[in-house]
Scaffold this motif. Structure first.
Motif, PDB file in Angstrom:
ATOM      1  N   VAL A  14      19.660  39.807  35.971  1.00 47.18           N
ATOM      2  CA  VAL A  14      20.950  39.367  35.444  1.00 47.18           C
ATOM      3  C   VAL A  14      21.536  40.466  34.565  1.00 47.18           C
ATOM      4  CG1 VAL A  14      20.453  36.907  35.568  1.00 47.18           C
ATOM      5  CG2 VAL A  14      19.818  38.167  33.527  1.00 47.18           C
ATOM      6  N   LYS A  15      22.836  40.392  34.337  1.00 50.44           N
ATOM      7  CA  LYS A  15      23.521  41.430  33.571  1.00 50.44           C
ATOM      8  C   LYS A  15      23.002  41.494  32.139  1.00 50.44           C
ATOM      9  CE  LYS A  15      28.155  43.058  32.497  1.00 50.44           C
ATOM     10  NZ  LYS A  15      29.588  42.799  32.665  1.00 50.44           N
ATOM     11  N   PHE A  16      22.871  40.340  31.508  1.00 52.62           N
ATOM     12  CA  PHE A  16      22.348  40.270  30.146  1.00 52.62           C
ATOM     13  C   PHE A  16      21.036  39.495  30.166  1.00 52.62           C
ATOM     14  CE2 PHE A  16      26.968  40.522  29.571  1.00 52.62           C
ATOM     15  CZ  PHE A  16      27.034  41.667  28.791  1.00 52.62           C
TER      16      PHE A  16
END
Length: 147
Positions: free
Chosen positions: A89-91
């Motif tokens: 995931v991005k974060f």
């Protein structure tokens, strides 16, 4: 916009990654008897709450909750990096570990049910041996009037 299905999938994946990392990669002896039971992720996928239980070394031994919590706190960074690498995931969500009281509550409920069953068995035993007070046939009949 919150995608609940995505949050559930991510939570399941986080619990799998954390459980595998604790079992095979984190070498802290305080985490030997820790079991990951569930994970919840916020709607924005930024924070994850991981629920865990702790078993004792033997069936009668009391679990060391404080040592397990300290071990998880120490391994939090490593576990978060494993989650980041495993989810893509991005974060990477921040991890919070919460002791899961459900197994303890279930054990207490089982003990209460066992006590209730024992009490019911005792009442049934006493009722089987009981007799009504007074005469076996307390009602007057025509035979009583004829005498």
């Amino acid at each position: 916009m919150v995608d609940q299905a995505r949050a559930r999938r991510l939570a399941k994946r986080i619990s799998e990654i954390v459980a595998t990392a604790i079992e095979y990669e984190v070498k802290d002896p305080r985490l030997r008897f820790v079991t990951i039971t569930d994970a919840k992720v916020t709607g924005d996928l930024r924070e994850a709450t991981v629920y865990y239980t702790v078993m004792g070394e033997t069936i009668d031994a009391e679990p060391d909750y404080d040592a397990a919590a300290a071990g998880l706190a120490k391994a939090k960074g490593v576990l978060r990096s494993k989650v980041g690498a495993g989810t893509g995931v991005k974060f990477t969500p921040s991890l919070a570990f919460v002791l899961d009281k459900v197994p303890d509550a279930a054990r207490e409920m089982e003990e209460l049910l066992a006590r209730a069953r024992a009490a019911d068995a005792e009442v049934a035993r006493v009722a089987a041996e009981a007799r009504h007070a007074g005469e076996p046939d307390p009602y007057k009949t025509d035979r009583d009037d004829a005498e």
